[in-house]
Scaffold this active site. Structure first.
Site, PDB file in Angstrom:
ATOM      1  N   HIS A 270       5.290  -1.552   9.684  1.00 54.63           N
ATOM      2  CA  HIS A 270       3.997  -0.870   9.634  1.00 54.63           C
ATOM      3  C   HIS A 270       2.904  -1.531  10.441  1.00 54.63           C
ATOM      4  CE1 HIS A 270       4.362   2.355   6.625  1.00 54.63           C
ATOM      5  NE2 HIS A 270       5.335   1.618   6.137  1.00 54.63           N
TER       6      HIS A 270
ATOM      7  N   LYS B 286     -11.664   4.698   6.127  1.00 52.20           N
ATOM      8  CA  LYS B 286     -10.413   3.937   6.182  1.00 52.20           C
ATOM      9  C   LYS B 286     -10.736   2.532   5.718  1.00 52.20           C
ATOM     10  CE  LYS B 286     -10.164   5.035  10.601  1.00 52.20           C
ATOM     11  NZ  LYS B 286      -8.784   5.415  10.847  1.00 52.20           N
ATOM     12  N   ARG B 287      -9.727   1.695   5.518  1.00 54.48           N
ATOM     13  CA  ARG B 287     -10.026   0.324   5.140  1.00 54.48           C
ATOM     14  C   ARG B 287     -10.919  -0.336   6.192  1.00 54.48           C
ATOM     15  NH1 ARG B 287      -7.583  -2.001   0.442  1.00 54.48           N
ATOM     16  NH2 ARG B 287      -8.473  -3.944   1.205  1.00 54.48           N
TER      17      ARG B 287
ATOM     18  N   LYS C  42      -9.859  -1.947  13.331  1.00 56.25           N
ATOM     19  CA  LYS C  42     -10.188  -0.520  13.273  1.00 56.25           C
ATOM     20  C   LYS C  42     -11.555  -0.230  13.915  1.00 56.25           C
ATOM     21  CE  LYS C  42      -7.446   0.430   9.056  1.00 56.25           C
ATOM     22  NZ  LYS C  42      -6.643   1.648   9.316  1.00 56.25           N
TER      23      LYS C  42
ATOM     24  N   THR D 165      -2.875   7.709   9.387  1.00 57.95           N
ATOM     25  CA  THR D 165      -2.563   9.010   8.787  1.00 57.95           C
ATOM     26  C   THR D 165      -3.859   9.756   8.515  1.00 57.95           C
ATOM     27  OG1 THR D 165      -2.437   7.931   6.632  1.00 57.95           O
ATOM     28  CG2 THR D 165      -0.344   8.435   7.745  1.00 57.95           C
TER      29      THR D 165
ATOM     30  N   LYS E 161      -4.951  13.916   8.811  1.00 63.95           N
ATOM     31  CA  LYS E 161      -5.641  14.719   7.788  1.00 63.95           C
ATOM     32  C   LYS E 161      -6.844  15.439   8.397  1.00 63.95           C
ATOM     33  CE  LYS E 161      -4.574  11.004   4.521  1.00 63.95           C
ATOM     34  NZ  LYS E 161      -5.186   9.801   3.889  1.00 63.95           N
TER      35      LYS E 161
HETATM   36  C1  PLP Z   1      -5.186   8.563   4.356  1.00 65.14           C
HETATM   37  C2  PLP Z   1      -5.865   7.457   3.637  1.00 65.14           C
HETATM   38  C3  PLP Z   1      -5.925   6.175   4.189  1.00 65.14           C
HETATM   39  C4  PLP Z   1      -5.364   5.850   5.569  1.00 65.14           C
HETATM   40  O1  PLP Z   1      -6.367   6.077   6.516  1.00 65.14           O
HETATM   41  P1  PLP Z   1      -6.237   5.535   8.033  1.00 65.14           P
HETATM   42  O2  PLP Z   1      -7.379   6.182   8.725  1.00 65.14           O
HETATM   43  O3  PLP Z   1      -4.919   6.038   8.544  1.00 65.14           O
HETATM   44  O4  PLP Z   1      -6.321   4.070   7.977  1.00 65.14           O
HETATM   45  C5  PLP Z   1      -6.570   5.177   3.493  1.00 65.14           C
HETATM   46  N1  PLP Z   1      -7.135   5.424   2.294  1.00 65.14           N
HETATM   47  C6  PLP Z   1      -7.109   6.644   1.729  1.00 65.14           C
HETATM   48  C7  PLP Z   1      -7.774   6.848   0.422  1.00 65.14           C
HETATM   49  C8  PLP Z   1      -6.467   7.697   2.369  1.00 65.14           C
HETATM   50  O5  PLP Z   1      -6.428   8.907   1.788  1.00 65.14           O
END
Ligand code: PLP
Length: 814
Positions: free
Chosen positions: A358, A549-550, A555, A659, A663
């Site tokens: 990952h 995101k985190r 990032k 991911t 979305k």
């Molecule tokens: C989808 C999701 C992530 C992953 O987000 P990235 O932009 O791919 O880092 C992290 N936290 C939550 C709550 C999510 O739904």
């Protein structure tokens, strides 16, 4: 398949009332909202249980290859709506509750989401179990039932404060404890080697143990009458262990020992991408994979099958390296407990495991000091050494005595302390190794695991991540879902590529208008949620620009913040007329690992910029910064459908897939993004005209790195960048105190590991293209619709089919 079960509204209402009385012991009139939520959850659960039992019976009758998904994290999100959707009970439930004068929305909001994961990796596991059930793959998800999931984030004076997430206190209506299926898991002690009628064998004499009690969560497939199992293990002190100490008369010590054992499943480590090598974490990892491996072997033996059947009946998918200790555990059980020869056991292990990597960040590759591992799992360390010896022999055979290569490929690293490289162990043992997006898999082959891909080219493959369309489109965005279904029918929910049929509608002006109306309604909903939840609101008619995101330096939340500061500085300096600013709300959501100081400073800075910008009358109505605390799945489901712009701006070559990016595109946001992770595939699918690309590509990043990156040069060369950084450095966002954000500024100017400054100019230019595009709403909406229509590929159903074809070689049940 059994025929669809149906229930009338009246019957459903009665079942709900029965649960209220029997399970909660209250009348409707006396009940609290939480009582009513629990009664509703139990009612929905009832309708899933019959399906679940049928499914388990079917799998037992015709045993077929079963997928065991091993993951230390599952970021599940709320369960109620998902259960209602899967069982097609939403209308019935809402009608039934209406007839009783009960507000379904109020009950929904009672549910505390099980946040048993940190971010993308845990959410991926949750999407995958959903898709496995929907496709009907015989499978089980294994993990840990943490008593405390990811912390609840609050802000005090703009700084992150962590609160424990006690998600279980008001009841956990979705899981079934299965104490009769508990496993005993051992730790510590020593190994013995003995002669067994001429064969040398080993055994482990552990020092202490703990009970692993499974809790089964139902995982309903979407309207296919299937319900799979997510089996999460909870640690409970063993009686034998207690008694020994109780008998010694030391009550306090006995209690302490119990607490020690039960600590194992107490709390999720709130780290994302930076493992700390803590002993308790290794205990957690071994605890859940050993329990899972024993669970699988017990079932196999109970069915009267020989252990040599394992490769035909079981595949273990390792979600990152956290479960890799399952490899030596399986070998230990086969050789020490079932007297299998080493070669036979190793051959079985090599066919049963597959590994998903990952990351690309070197600091995220898990290693365990040999000292620690040997103390906790002495027999496993011996097995790892033997695997390594035989592996290095094979390397020598292929490449000769190339000592440098051998040192580089050894599962055991010698520096800075002798350690086990878990990714190498997984790569050597796994039948397949996959990355999570095309670019990531390529970089694994070319860089991170290059020597291994030369040795085992056939092992390496790609499975691009996906997200479940049930949760992230159908449930999260009812407005858009309705519009899509009206246009092309509802087949897309379980077959997301059908969204392609939407393409012609992008050219239909009335459809575009309705699409825009849905987006506007979603923004109003988000605004209402944020007012209630955080007391903040998004700007009326604003472009909603979202980065959730985190928080991690790679990032690059800092890059987006520099754009905000640049806009702000332009207006207050008078260089830009405020009337020329396209009205925007910059929305951030992010948790920082509690020990990650720089990430926490960046959170503080975002909030600080927000409080200045949001109260400056010169920007009134043109620029807002909102940062709702505690970004989680529930908030994601509200934010994403309202977004216009999706920020996917990691330094190229650092984000494995992402991911969140998927979305957003599926919900009709346009992406501003680098050529990184799955952004590459998103852009290829939606087309360059409907994606705002900027920044260096990975080879340019590598070239700049080896030429010697000097962020100061970029600062000197770009006046806009200089003004933005100088404004932060001046204390403008910290009440004149220059010291508060000095570490952030220095880091950017003198280190900037993730090259924020190098990509700044290109990012700002891309944001100018965004502004221009947004001015033409009709064109923007057309692009947004095309994003929806062209990203059906990113369903986790497709990911699971790729795993079936490329890795598992298993088939869905008919
Ligand atoms: C989808 C999701 C992530 C992953 O987000 P990235 O932009 O791919 O880092 C992290 N936290 C939550 C709550 C999510 O739904």
């Amino acid at each position: 398949m059994t025929e669809t079960r149906t229930v009338s509204t009246t019957d459903f209402a009665q079942q709900f009332l029965d649960h209220l009385v029997r399970d909660l012991g209250v009348s409707l009139a006396e009940s609290s909202a939480n009582d009513r939520y629990l009664a509703l959850a139990h009612t929905v659960r009832d309708h899933l249980i019959a399906r679940w039992i049928d499914d388990q019976a079917a799998q037992h009758e015709t045993p077929s290859k079963t997928v065991h998904y091993l993951s230390a994290e599952y970021l599940l999100g709320r369960q109620l709506d998902n259960g209602l959707l899967a069982a097609d009970l939403a209308e019935t439930a809402s009608g039934a509750l209406d007839s009783l004068g009960v507000d379904l929305d109020e009950l929904r909001s009672q549910e505390v989401e099980p946040g048993l994961g940190n971010g993308g990796l845990g959410r991926l596991a949750a999407c995958f179990v959903d898709s496995l059930a929907t496709i009907g793959v015989p499978s089980i998800g294994y993990g840990i039932r943490y008593e405390y999931g990811i912390f609840r984030q609050t802000f005090i004076e703009g700084q992150q404060v962590e609160q424990p997430d006690s998600w279980l206190t008001l009841g956990s209506p979705w899981d079934f404890p299965r104490p009769e299926l508990a496993q005993t898991i051992s730790f510590g002690g020593a190994t013995e080697h003995y002669d067994d009628e001429g064969v040398r064998r080993s055994r482990w004499i552990p020092a202490w143990n703990v009970r692993a009690v499974p809790h089964d969560f139902l995982v309903p497939g979407y309207r296919n009458e299937r319900v799979n199992t997510l089996r999460l293990w909870s640690a409970v002190a063993t009686q034998a262990f207690d008694l020994r100490i109780f008998n010694s008369g030391d009550y306090e010590e006995a209690v302490r020992a119990q607490t020690y054992a039960e600590n194992i499943s107490k709390v999720l480590y709130p780290e994302d991408s930076t493992p700390q090598g803590k002993e308790l974490r290794l205990q957690q990892q071994y605890f859940f994979v050993a329990a899972s491996v024993h669970d699988v072997i017990d079932r196999l033996l109970a069915d009267g099958r020989p252990l040599s059947d394992l490769p035909h009946l079981a595949i273990f998918q390792l979600n990152d390296t956290h479960p890799v200790i399952a490899v030596p555990e399986l070998i230990r059980v086969l050789t020490d407990e079932h007297a299998m020869e080493w070669d036979a056991a190793w051959a079985i292990a090599r066919r049963c495991f597959a590994y998903t990597c990952h990351t690309l960040l070197p600091e995220a590759l898990e290693v365990w000091p040999v000292d620690l591992l040997g103390r906790l799992l002495p027999r496993h360390l011996e097995i790892i050494y033997r695997i390594n010896e035989e592996f290095l022999d094979a390397v020598r055979e292929q490449f000769g005595d190339d000592e440098l290569r051998i040192r580089n490929m050894s599962i055991i690293a010698e520096h800075p302390v002798r350690s086990v490289r878990m990714a190498y162990l997984a790569t050597v043992a796994g039948s397949r190794v996959n990355g999570v997006a095309e670019l990531h898999s390529q970089l694994l082959r070319d860089k991170v695991l290059h020597d291994f891909s030369e040795l085992f080219p056939e092992k390496f493959t790609n499975v691009t991540n996906g997200v479940t369309p049930r949760r992230f489109l159908r449930l999260a965005n009812p407005g858009l879902s309705g519009l899509i279904t009206e246009a092309i029918g509802d087949g897309w929910v379980a077959d997301l590529e059908r969204l392609r049929e939407l393409e012609p509608y992008a050219d239909d002006a009335s459809f575009r208008e309705r699409f825009a109306a849905v987006k506007a309604a979603n923004k109003r909903t988000l605004d209402a949620v944020l007012r209630e939840r955080d007391g903040v609101h998004v700007g009326d008619g604003h472009l909603i620009d979202v980065m959730v995101k985190r928080l991690h330096e790679y990032k690059r939340q800092m890059l987006k913040l520099l754009h905000v500061v640049t806009t702000y500085e332009g207006v207050i300096s008078g260089r830009v007329a405020v009337s020329d600013v396209v009205p925007r709300t910059a929305l951030f959501g992010a948790k920082a690992a509690p020990g990650y100081a720089m990430a926490k400073r960046i959170i503080h800075l975002i909030n600080a910029v927000g409080s200045v910008v949001n109260t400056d009358p010169r920007l009134e109505g043109r620029l807002k910064v909102v940062f709702p605390a505690n970004y989680n799945v529930t908030l994601a489901e509200r934010v994403i459908p309202a977004a216009d712009l999706s920020e996917q701006i990691s330094l190229a070559g650092k984000e494995a897939s992402g991911t969140g990016n998927m979305k957003f595109a599926l919900n009709g946001a346009l992406t501003i993004g680098t050529d990184d992770g799955a952004n590459v595939e998103i852009r290829e699918l939606v087309g360059d005209d409907h994606f705002f690309l900027f920044g260096m590509a990975e080879p340019e990043v590598a070239a700049l790195e080896s030429a010697g990156y000097r962020p100061g040069d970029f600062y000197q060369a770009d006046a806009g960048l200089r003004r933005a950084i100088d404004l932060i450095a001046s204390g403008a966002f910290s009440g004149g105190d220059r010291s508060v954000f000095e570490p952030v500024v220095s880091n950017l100017l003198y280190e900037d590991r993730f090259m924020v400054l190098a990509d700044y100019a290109s990012y700002i230019a891309a944001q100018e293209r965004v502004d221009a595009a947004y001015a033409d709403q009709d064109r923007w909406n057309r692009s947004a619709i095309l994003n929806v229509a062209r990203t059906g590929y990113f369903s986790s159903d497709r990911s699971i089919r790729d795993y079936l074809d490329r890795i598992w070689h298993a088939e869905p049940l008919a």
